[in-house]
Write a protein that holds these residues in place. Structure first.
Motif, PDB file in Angstrom:
ATOM      1  N   VAL A 161       1.012  -0.784  -0.264  1.00 51.22           N
ATOM      2  CA  VAL A 161      -0.698   0.090  -0.297  1.00 51.22           C
ATOM      3  C   VAL A 161       1.111   1.289  -0.019  1.00 51.22           C
ATOM      4  O   VAL A 161       1.666   1.508   0.624  1.00 51.22           O
ATOM      5  CB  VAL A 161      -0.941  -0.109   1.225  1.00 51.22           C
ATOM      6  N   ARG A 162       0.238   2.341  -1.583  1.00 50.54           N
ATOM      7  CA  ARG A 162       1.280   3.415  -1.593  1.00 50.54           C
ATOM      8  C   ARG A 162       0.589   4.772  -1.205  1.00 50.54           C
ATOM      9  O   ARG A 162       0.832   5.752  -1.807  1.00 50.54           O
ATOM     10  CB  ARG A 162       2.128   3.093  -2.561  1.00 50.54           C
ATOM     11  N   GLY A 163      -0.560   4.494  -0.790  1.00 54.66           N
ATOM     12  CA  GLY A 163      -1.349   5.618  -0.255  1.00 54.66           C
ATOM     13  C   GLY A 163      -2.935   4.892  -0.768  1.00 54.66           C
ATOM     14  O   GLY A 163      -3.048   3.846  -0.314  1.00 54.66           O
ATOM     15  N   ILE A 164      -4.028   6.174  -1.119  1.00 53.57           N
ATOM     16  CA  ILE A 164      -4.700   6.719  -0.796  1.00 53.57           C
ATOM     17  C   ILE A 164      -5.635   7.012  -1.995  1.00 53.57           C
ATOM     18  O   ILE A 164      -5.197   8.290  -2.709  1.00 53.57           O
ATOM     19  CB  ILE A 164      -5.222   7.186   0.424  1.00 53.57           C
ATOM     20  N   ARG A 165      -7.302   6.980  -2.290  1.00 50.34           N
ATOM     21  CA  ARG A 165      -7.686   7.740  -3.114  1.00 50.34           C
ATOM     22  C   ARG A 165      -8.932   8.154  -2.598  1.00 50.34           C
ATOM     23  O   ARG A 165      -9.732   7.115  -1.177  1.00 50.34           O
ATOM     24  CB  ARG A 165      -8.057   6.654  -4.355  1.00 50.34           C
ATOM     25  N   ILE A 166      -9.070   9.522  -2.703  1.00 48.04           N
ATOM     26  CA  ILE A 166     -10.473   9.724  -1.736  1.00 48.04           C
ATOM     27  C   ILE A 166     -11.567  10.609  -2.613  1.00 48.04           C
ATOM     28  O   ILE A 166     -10.561  10.982  -3.473  1.00 48.04           O
ATOM     29  CB  ILE A 166      -9.669  10.454  -0.773  1.00 48.04           C
ATOM     30  N   LEU A 167     -12.526  11.034  -2.748  1.00 48.63           N
ATOM     31  CA  LEU A 167     -13.694  12.008  -2.375  1.00 48.63           C
ATOM     32  C   LEU A 167     -13.734  12.612  -2.102  1.00 48.63           C
ATOM     33  O   LEU A 167     -14.427  12.632  -0.912  1.00 48.63           O
ATOM     34  CB  LEU A 167     -14.302  10.376  -2.906  1.00 48.63           C
ATOM     35  N   ARG A 168     -13.459  13.912  -2.403  1.00 53.22           N
ATOM     36  CA  ARG A 168     -14.007  15.202  -2.121  1.00 53.22           C
ATOM     37  C   ARG A 168     -14.624  16.105  -3.148  1.00 53.22           C
ATOM     38  O   ARG A 168     -13.726  16.989  -3.476  1.00 53.22           O
ATOM     39  CB  ARG A 168     -12.533  15.414  -1.675  1.00 53.22           C
ATOM     40  N   GLY A 169     -15.490  17.385  -2.625  1.00 53.91           N
ATOM     41  CA  GLY A 169     -16.312  17.273  -2.871  1.00 53.91           C
ATOM     42  C   GLY A 169     -16.129  17.367  -4.822  1.00 53.91           C
ATOM     43  O   GLY A 169     -16.237  18.234  -5.629  1.00 53.91           O
ATOM     44  N   ALA A 171     -15.405  14.873  -6.486  1.00 55.55           N
ATOM     45  CA  ALA A 171     -13.338  14.740  -7.183  1.00 55.55           C
ATOM     46  C   ALA A 171     -12.887  13.685  -6.320  1.00 55.55           C
ATOM     47  O   ALA A 171     -12.594  13.040  -5.603  1.00 55.55           O
ATOM     48  CB  ALA A 171     -13.039  15.733  -7.674  1.00 55.55           C
ATOM     49  N   CYS A 172     -12.636  13.053  -7.444  1.00 55.48           N
ATOM     50  CA  CYS A 172     -11.648  11.593  -7.196  1.00 55.48           C
ATOM     51  C   CYS A 172     -10.001  12.545  -6.904  1.00 55.48           C
ATOM     52  O   CYS A 172      -9.705  12.694  -7.584  1.00 55.48           O
ATOM     53  CB  CYS A 172     -11.377  10.362  -7.431  1.00 55.48           C
ATOM     54  N   THR A 173      -9.542  12.205  -5.499  1.00 59.05           N
ATOM     55  CA  THR A 173      -7.813  12.274  -5.495  1.00 59.05           C
ATOM     56  C   THR A 173      -6.835  11.520  -5.466  1.00 59.05           C
ATOM     57  O   THR A 173      -7.900  10.730  -4.210  1.00 59.05           O
ATOM     58  CB  THR A 173      -7.891  13.839  -4.744  1.00 59.05           C
ATOM     59  N   GLU A 174      -5.357  11.467  -5.509  1.00 60.56           N
ATOM     60  CA  GLU A 174      -4.780  10.353  -5.038  1.00 60.56           C
ATOM     61  C   GLU A 174      -3.816  10.991  -3.973  1.00 60.56           C
ATOM     62  O   GLU A 174      -3.082  12.108  -4.416  1.00 60.56           O
ATOM     63  CB  GLU A 174      -3.902  10.184  -6.103  1.00 60.56           C
ATOM     64  N   ILE A 175      -3.298  10.840  -2.774  1.00 62.05           N
ATOM     65  CA  ILE A 175      -2.306  10.932  -1.783  1.00 62.05           C
ATOM     66  C   ILE A 175      -1.350   9.930  -2.133  1.00 62.05           C
ATOM     67  O   ILE A 175      -2.082   8.559  -1.440  1.00 62.05           O
ATOM     68  CB  ILE A 175      -2.955  11.759  -1.227  1.00 62.05           C
ATOM     69  N   HIS A 176      -0.244   9.793  -1.995  1.00 60.13           N
ATOM     70  CA  HIS A 176       0.553   9.340  -1.989  1.00 60.13           C
ATOM     71  C   HIS A 176       1.354   8.724  -0.656  1.00 60.13           C
ATOM     72  O   HIS A 176       1.624  10.018  -0.327  1.00 60.13           O
ATOM     73  CB  HIS A 176       1.850   9.057  -3.204  1.00 60.13           C
ATOM     74  N   ALA A 177       1.721   7.919  -0.453  1.00 60.95           N
ATOM     75  CA  ALA A 177       2.374   7.969   0.850  1.00 60.95           C
ATOM     76  C   ALA A 177       3.206   6.612   1.091  1.00 60.95           C
ATOM     77  O   ALA A 177       3.103   5.760   0.509  1.00 60.95           O
ATOM     78  CB  ALA A 177       1.850   8.195   2.478  1.00 60.95           C
ATOM     79  N   ASP A 178       4.496   6.274   2.077  1.00 57.73           N
ATOM     80  CA  ASP A 178       5.242   5.225   2.016  1.00 57.73           C
ATOM     81  C   ASP A 178       4.242   4.400   3.312  1.00 57.73           C
ATOM     82  O   ASP A 178       4.301   3.286   3.451  1.00 57.73           O
ATOM     83  CB  ASP A 178       5.583   4.781   3.112  1.00 57.73           C
ATOM     84  N   ALA A 179       3.576   5.132   4.048  1.00 54.48           N
ATOM     85  CA  ALA A 179       2.447   3.888   4.580  1.00 54.48           C
ATOM     86  C   ALA A 179       1.797   4.554   5.468  1.00 54.48           C
ATOM     87  O   ALA A 179       0.936   5.218   5.481  1.00 54.48           O
ATOM     88  CB  ALA A 179       3.500   4.033   6.181  1.00 54.48           C
TER      89      ALA A 179
END
Length: 493
Positions: A161-169, A171-179
């Motif tokens: 797992v290297r991030g999440i996809r969110i629904l905000r306003g 629109a879908c947005t991807e946020i990447h992370a190490d954990a």
């Protein structure tokens, strides 16, 4: 490292603060406003402060007994031994737990605890006090906060797992992370009657399932025995019974003693089933009699409950109030090791979304806030390692049954909630569970791809409902909160 924490109850807030304190670049994503969810609604306290005749070993013994033999002793040992440090940390972060005239912490007792070891804040407003203090610390920290963002999915790369996809306003947005640390809470909105807020739609569990993470013990759903049976569900804390309140039937009889020697202070699953059966047999709600506690003590010890009951037309210092069970807490969830690691590298979980092994088949009162604080901190402290030690098989392995050609009533969230309440709720039969599972699978097969927040929540609820019903059907014996009634066809056979 870049760390994303999803959820802003006590588990998420604790994890985010620990991650930031460790020097990680931390982003906290929350479905609604910061500090929402179940934590601010929690009336009960935090277990783990031991008087002269008490000890961590006795707390562990009570936890294991309530768990009906299904708790992980190693996880329970961590809970009771790390608890003091986490409670001290909450105090240091600004939580003003109730104290006596000498400045000593006031200790209360709740059902299935053998000793008074529970601290409260503001009487019955412990969760709200904890949430306010931790939210203030988050706002004053380096943590980036993203509010009103629904978790849509986990992002995977090379099996991690290297991030999440969110629904905000919209629109879908991807946020990447190490954990990623999931702290999204439970799935109480699967049921027609629940103490959980509207956002408790199982989003974290569903996202973890889609990512291939192990889940377990979803069949163990705790139903709180005493929810005010007038208007919107409002929980009447177990601490009220700890102060001496009694459950009575229409004739004033304390009926719970007929099924357990501890009466109203028996484990929650026992009390909840007794309440449900008695209400069904007499055709009216049972009542909680707190009149012996007295008006001044009720107002002092339970100011929130006192206010709400009076707003709804009851003077509970003078008359018993009607109560009913409601879905309250999910003991199962995403399987973790003792440091919050899941079966998918890069993914961690803490709080109600996680299955740490602490609660077993039935949660001991006031262990939920403690578990969230203890394991939220441990997850944040473990994000630099991907080692996973659990050997529990994923319940997702049973999500493969075929779908018969059913004449199923069209899906709605209300229809799902009533289906789960009737067949995968407090009192279950194998026939009812199987019928519910077939209906859920048919609904899932016919569902369009979700686009809106409501549609994503419905898809998450259906996925978790299928996993929960599958797990309930696979467990053929009653244990703890999973209770199978005798099939109607077998009664009298």
């Amino acid at each position: 490292m870049n760390v994303i924490v999803v959820g802003s109850g006590i588990a998420g807030l604790t994890a985010a603060l620990h991650a930031a304190d460790a020097g990680h670049r931390t982003t906290l994503v929350t479905k609604d406003a910061l500090g929402g969810g179940c934590t601010p609604l929690a009336q009960g306290g935090v277990a783990g402060v031991y008087g002269p005749d008490d000890s961590p070993a006795l707390h562990a013994s009570d936890t294991l007994a309530a768990g009906a033999g299904w708790s992980d002793p190693a996880a329970v040992d961590i809970l009771v031994h790390d608890g003091s440090a986490r409670i001290a940390e909450l105090i240091a972060r600004g939580v003003a737990f109730d104290r006596d005239a000498n400045g000593m912490l006031l200790l209360g007792r709740e059902a299935a605890h053998t000793h008074a070891r529970i601290v409260h804040a503001g009487g019955d407003a412990t969760g709200a006090a904890i949430s306010r203090a931790l939210v203030a610390k988050v706002w004053s920290s380096s943590i980036e906060v993203i509010e009103h963002a629904l978790l849509v999915d986990l992002l995977a790369h090379d099996g991690s797992v290297r991030g999440i996809r969110i629904l905000r306003g919209g629109a879908c947005t991807e946020i990447h992370a190490d954990a990623v640390i999931l702290a999204t809470g439970g799935a109480g909105r699967l049921f027609a009657h629940t103490t959980n807020p509207p956002g408790a739609t199982g989003d974290g569990i569903a996202a973890a399932l889609r990512a291939g993470a192990m889940v377990a013990d979803l069949e163990f759903v705790q139903f709180h025995p005493t929810v005010l049976d007038a208007g919107e569900p409002f929980l009447i804390s177990e601490a009220v019974r700890g102060e001496g309140a009694a459950l009575i039937d229409d004739e004033g009889r304390r009926f719970v003693f007929e099924v357990h020697a501890d009466g109203e202070l028996a484990p929650r699953d026992v009390v909840a089933r007794a309440v449900a059966r008695q209400a069904a047999s007499q055709g009216s709600p049972v009542r909680l009699d707190a009149t012996m506690i007295g008006a001044s003590r009720l107002a002092e010890r339970f100011p929130t409950i006192d206010r709400v009951t009076r707003e709804r037309g009851f003077d509970w210092s003078r008359e018993p109030i009607p109560v009913t069970p409601a879905a309250h807490y999910l003991m199962g969830g995403v399987v973790t090791d003792l440091d919050g690691r899941t079966s998918v590298p890069g993914l961690f979980a803490a709080g109600e979304v996680a299955r740490t092994g602490v609660h077993g088949a039935n949660r001991l009162a006031s262990n939920s806030l403690l578990e969230a604080a203890v394991f939220g901190a441990r997850a944040a402290d473990a994000v630099t390692s991907s080692l996973f030690r659990s050997r529990i098989m994923p319940v997702s392995a049973v999500l493969s049954g075929g779908i018969r050609d059913l004449n199923v009533v069209g899906f709605s969230r209300s229809a799902l909630q009533h289906l789960m309440w009737d067949h995968v709720g407090l009192l279950r039969t194998r026939t009812g569970i199987a019928e519910a599972l077939e209906t859920i699978r048919a609904w899932r097969a016919a569902a369009p791809a979700p686009t809106t927040r409501t549609e994503h929540e419905d898809a998450d609820l259906l996925l978790v409902a299928e996993a929960m019903a599958s797990a309930a059907l696979a467990r053929t014996e009653s244990v703890g909160a999973h209770h199978l009634e005798l099939e109607p066809a077998l009664i009298g056979a």
